[in-house]
Design a protein around this motif. Structure first.
Motif, PDB file in Angstrom:
ATOM      1  N   SER A  52      13.241 -14.003   8.338  1.00 27.62           N
ATOM      2  CA  SER A  52      13.172 -12.592   8.026  1.00 27.62           C
ATOM      3  C   SER A  52      12.953 -12.511   6.518  1.00 27.62           C
ATOM      4  CB  SER A  52      14.523 -11.973   8.382  1.00 27.62           C
ATOM      5  OG  SER A  52      14.367 -10.737   8.944  1.00 27.62           O
ATOM      6  N   PHE A  53      11.808 -11.984   6.117  1.00 29.66           N
ATOM      7  CA  PHE A  53      11.478 -12.058   4.690  1.00 29.66           C
ATOM      8  C   PHE A  53      11.233 -10.667   4.116  1.00 29.66           C
ATOM      9  CE2 PHE A  53       8.964 -13.179   0.922  1.00 29.66           C
ATOM     10  CZ  PHE A  53       9.715 -14.227   0.425  1.00 29.66           C
ATOM     11  N   ARG A  54      11.795 -10.430   2.922  1.00 22.28           N
ATOM     12  CA  ARG A  54      11.615  -9.145   2.255  1.00 22.28           C
ATOM     13  C   ARG A  54      10.429  -9.228   1.297  1.00 22.28           C
ATOM     14  NH1 ARG A  54      14.111  -4.562   1.657  1.00 22.28           N
ATOM     15  NH2 ARG A  54      15.889  -5.264   2.892  1.00 22.28           N
ATOM     16  N   HIS A  55       9.377  -8.510   1.646  1.00 23.55           N
ATOM     17  CA  HIS A  55       8.153  -8.496   0.845  1.00 23.55           C
ATOM     18  C   HIS A  55       8.103  -7.251  -0.032  1.00 23.55           C
ATOM     19  CE1 HIS A  55       5.950 -11.661   3.030  1.00 23.55           C
ATOM     20  NE2 HIS A  55       6.435 -11.161   4.148  1.00 23.55           N
ATOM     21  N   THR A  56       7.191  -7.289  -0.985  1.00 20.74           N
ATOM     22  CA  THR A  56       6.848  -6.093  -1.741  1.00 20.74           C
ATOM     23  C   THR A  56       5.413  -5.733  -1.366  1.00 20.74           C
ATOM     24  OG1 THR A  56       8.263  -6.776  -3.555  1.00 20.74           O
ATOM     25  CG2 THR A  56       6.605  -5.116  -4.050  1.00 20.74           C
ATOM     26  N   CYS A  57       5.212  -4.500  -0.945  1.00 23.12           N
ATOM     27  CA  CYS A  57       3.865  -4.065  -0.545  1.00 23.12           C
ATOM     28  C   CYS A  57       2.945  -4.077  -1.763  1.00 23.12           C
ATOM     29  CB  CYS A  57       3.938  -2.658   0.047  1.00 23.12           C
ATOM     30  SG  CYS A  57       2.310  -1.978   0.438  1.00 23.12           S
ATOM     31  N   ASP A  58       1.748  -4.636  -1.585  1.00 21.71           N
ATOM     32  CA  ASP A  58       0.804  -4.727  -2.692  1.00 21.71           C
ATOM     33  C   ASP A  58       0.217  -3.370  -3.079  1.00 21.71           C
ATOM     34  OD1 ASP A  58       0.608  -7.363  -3.632  1.00 21.71           O
ATOM     35  OD2 ASP A  58      -0.321  -7.961  -1.752  1.00 21.71           O
ATOM     36  N   ARG A  59       0.325  -2.406  -2.180  1.00 17.80           N
ATOM     37  CA  ARG A  59      -0.319  -1.130  -2.457  1.00 17.80           C
ATOM     38  C   ARG A  59       0.693  -0.070  -2.929  1.00 17.80           C
ATOM     39  NH1 ARG A  59      -4.132   0.535   2.295  1.00 17.80           N
ATOM     40  NH2 ARG A  59      -5.334  -1.304   1.685  1.00 17.80           N
ATOM     41  N   CYS A  60       1.842   0.035  -2.259  1.00 13.22           N
ATOM     42  CA  CYS A  60       2.801   1.092  -2.643  1.00 13.22           C
ATOM     43  C   CYS A  60       4.026   0.528  -3.359  1.00 13.22           C
ATOM     44  CB  CYS A  60       3.223   1.908  -1.418  1.00 13.22           C
ATOM     45  SG  CYS A  60       4.297   1.005  -0.276  1.00 13.22           S
ATOM     46  N   LEU A  61       4.116  -0.792  -3.441  1.00  6.74           N
ATOM     47  CA  LEU A  61       5.190  -1.472  -4.168  1.00  6.74           C
ATOM     48  C   LEU A  61       6.569  -1.299  -3.534  1.00  6.74           C
ATOM     49  CD1 LEU A  61       4.070  -0.666  -7.837  1.00  6.74           C
ATOM     50  CD2 LEU A  61       3.350  -2.549  -6.348  1.00  6.74           C
ATOM     51  N   LEU A 113       0.587  -5.785   3.025  1.00  7.17           N
ATOM     52  CA  LEU A 113       0.825  -4.348   2.971  1.00  7.17           C
ATOM     53  C   LEU A 113       1.969  -4.002   3.923  1.00  7.17           C
ATOM     54  CD1 LEU A 113      -2.849  -3.009   3.124  1.00  7.17           C
ATOM     55  CD2 LEU A 113      -1.433  -3.426   1.103  1.00  7.17           C
ATOM     56  N   CYS A 114       2.731  -2.971   3.576  1.00  3.04           N
ATOM     57  CA  CYS A 114       3.861  -2.548   4.420  1.00  3.04           C
ATOM     58  C   CYS A 114       3.329  -2.054   5.763  1.00  3.04           C
ATOM     59  CB  CYS A 114       4.673  -1.470   3.719  1.00  3.04           C
ATOM     60  SG  CYS A 114       3.758   0.035   3.368  1.00  3.04           S
ATOM     61  N   ALA A 115       2.127  -1.473   5.760  1.00  6.05           N
ATOM     62  CA  ALA A 115       1.468  -1.034   6.981  1.00  6.05           C
ATOM     63  C   ALA A 115      -0.021  -1.044   6.697  1.00  6.05           C
ATOM     64  CB  ALA A 115       1.915   0.383   7.353  1.00  6.05           C
ATOM     65  N   GLU A 116      -0.818  -1.264   7.747  1.00  5.99           N
ATOM     66  CA  GLU A 116      -2.256  -1.361   7.541  1.00  5.99           C
ATOM     67  C   GLU A 116      -2.820  -0.104   6.889  1.00  5.99           C
ATOM     68  OE1 GLU A 116      -5.355  -2.607  10.585  1.00  5.99           O
ATOM     69  OE2 GLU A 116      -3.621  -3.858  11.091  1.00  5.99           O
ATOM     70  N   ASP A 117      -2.214   1.033   7.229  1.00  4.39           N
ATOM     71  CA  ASP A 117      -2.722   2.293   6.685  1.00  4.39           C
ATOM     72  C   ASP A 117      -1.832   2.799   5.543  1.00  4.39           C
ATOM     73  OD1 ASP A 117      -0.520   2.857   8.187  1.00  4.39           O
ATOM     74  OD2 ASP A 117      -1.387   4.618   9.197  1.00  4.39           O
ATOM     75  N   CYS A 118      -1.204   1.873   4.847  1.00  2.00           N
ATOM     76  CA  CYS A 118      -0.374   2.274   3.697  1.00  2.00           C
ATOM     77  C   CYS A 118      -1.207   3.142   2.763  1.00  2.00           C
ATOM     78  CB  CYS A 118       0.126   1.037   2.953  1.00  2.00           C
ATOM     79  SG  CYS A 118       0.916   1.442   1.374  1.00  2.00           S
ATOM     80  N   LYS A 119      -0.675   4.291   2.367  1.00  6.46           N
ATOM     81  CA  LYS A 119      -1.446   5.235   1.545  1.00  6.46           C
ATOM     82  C   LYS A 119      -1.338   4.921   0.062  1.00  6.46           C
ATOM     83  CE  LYS A 119      -1.119   9.120   4.794  1.00  6.46           C
ATOM     84  NZ  LYS A 119      -0.201   8.585   5.817  1.00  6.46           N
ATOM     85  N   GLY A 120      -0.403   4.031  -0.290  1.00  3.05           N
ATOM     86  CA  GLY A 120      -0.301   3.624  -1.694  1.00  3.05           C
ATOM     87  C   GLY A 120       0.321   4.689  -2.584  1.00  3.05           C
ATOM     88  N   LEU A 121       0.124   4.517  -3.878  1.00  9.78           N
ATOM     89  CA  LEU A 121       0.714   5.429  -4.862  1.00  9.78           C
ATOM     90  C   LEU A 121      -0.350   6.386  -5.380  1.00  9.78           C
ATOM     91  CD1 LEU A 121       2.673   2.766  -6.965  1.00  9.78           C
ATOM     92  CD2 LEU A 121       3.549   4.164  -5.074  1.00  9.78           C
ATOM     93  N   CYS A 122       0.059   7.597  -5.671  1.00 11.85           N
ATOM     94  CA  CYS A 122      -0.869   8.546  -6.295  1.00 11.85           C
ATOM     95  C   CYS A 122      -1.233   8.029  -7.676  1.00 11.85           C
ATOM     96  CB  CYS A 122      -0.225   9.930  -6.409  1.00 11.85           C
ATOM     97  SG  CYS A 122      -1.197  11.051  -7.433  1.00 11.85           S
ATOM     98  N   ASN A 156       3.117   7.513   1.102  1.00 10.73           N
ATOM     99  CA  ASN A 156       3.615   7.342   2.473  1.00 10.73           C
ATOM    100  C   ASN A 156       4.766   8.312   2.743  1.00 10.73           C
ATOM    101  OD1 ASN A 156       1.941   5.052   3.135  1.00 10.73           O
ATOM    102  ND2 ASN A 156       3.231   3.883   1.722  1.00 10.73           N
ATOM    103  N   LEU A 157       5.388   8.791   1.678  1.00  8.11           N
ATOM    104  CA  LEU A 157       6.546   9.674   1.820  1.00  8.11           C
ATOM    105  C   LEU A 157       6.128  11.127   1.816  1.00  8.11           C
ATOM    106  CD1 LEU A 157       8.895   7.811  -0.696  1.00  8.11           C
ATOM    107  CD2 LEU A 157       8.772   7.541   1.792  1.00  8.11           C
ATOM    108  N   GLY A 158       4.805  11.380   1.752  1.00  3.72           N
ATOM    109  CA  GLY A 158       4.340  12.767   1.763  1.00  3.72           C
ATOM    110  C   GLY A 158       3.399  13.004   0.603  1.00  3.72           C
ATOM    111  N   GLY A 159       2.676  14.112   0.653  1.00  7.24           N
ATOM    112  CA  GLY A 159       1.714  14.436  -0.398  1.00  7.24           C
ATOM    113  C   GLY A 159       2.434  14.835  -1.687  1.00  7.24           C
ATOM    114  N   CYS A 160       1.700  14.769  -2.787  1.00 11.71           N
ATOM    115  CA  CYS A 160       2.318  15.118  -4.072  1.00 11.71           C
ATOM    116  C   CYS A 160       1.700  16.382  -4.652  1.00 11.71           C
ATOM    117  CB  CYS A 160       2.136  13.972  -5.063  1.00 11.71           C
ATOM    118  SG  CYS A 160       0.416  13.505  -5.250  1.00 11.71           S
TER     119      CYS A 160
END
Ligand SMILES: [Zn+2]
Ligand SMILES: [Zn+2]
Length: 151
Positions: free
Chosen positions: A62-71, A124-133, A141-145
């Motif tokens: 069980s490994f804890r990664h950091t997403c390359d797109r949203c961190l 990536l945390c998910a294939e469709d990770c939306k990343g950071l604004c 991923n937590l909603g629009g800004c």
């Protein structure tokens, strides 16, 4: 986790069943920012067949990664299977068998290096990770800004 295999190296036909758990305390030093999220469980065996000692094991990780797109950090589970030839004679550099000094095998070291060779380096945390604004840095991923609302 050190396994003493001196006797097994000496006795043809000897077999050692592995059913081990490498505790998190032994895994803390590995991973640089990412880390193991749970102890590693290992099942397998070490067999001496006519003087040739082989190790086969399966492990769940069980490994804890950091997403390359949203961190964001997230945990992913894996199962791996590995096999090695073990030797208690100093192996020559071209030989990929595992050298067990004095008949001792550092199972933690070996397992961790096997696992790191298999883990993805970009993930990536998910294939469709939306990343950071790119404007406000919010995790989308937590909603629009609202930054693009005028477009
Ligand atoms: Zn992500
Ligand atoms: Zn924004």
């Amino acid at each position: 986790m050190i396994l003493q295999l001196k006797r097994l190296f000496e006795r043809n036909g000897d077999r050692l069943a592995l059913d081990n758990v490498i505790p998190l305390e032994e895994l803390r030093d590995y991973g640089e920012g990412e880390s193991f999220a749970a102890p590693i469980s290992i099942k397998g065996s070490i067999i001496n067949r006519a003087g040739m000692v082989s190790l086969d094991f399966a492990c769940s990780v069980s490994f804890r990664h950091t997403c390359d797109r949203c961190l964001d950090s997230f945990v992913r589970d894996y199962s791996f299977e590995f096999e090695h030839i073990l030797t208690k004679d100093r192996a020559d550099p071209d030989d990929d068998s595992v050298y067990c000094e004095g008949g001792a095998l550092d199972l933690t070291e070996l397992t961790v290096s096997d696992i790191f060779a298999e883990l993805p380096t970009k993930i990536l945390c998910a294939e469709d990770c939306k990343g950071l604004c790119p404007i406000c840095g919010k995790n989308l991923n937590l909603g629009g800004c609202g930054c693009n609302a005028e477009e």
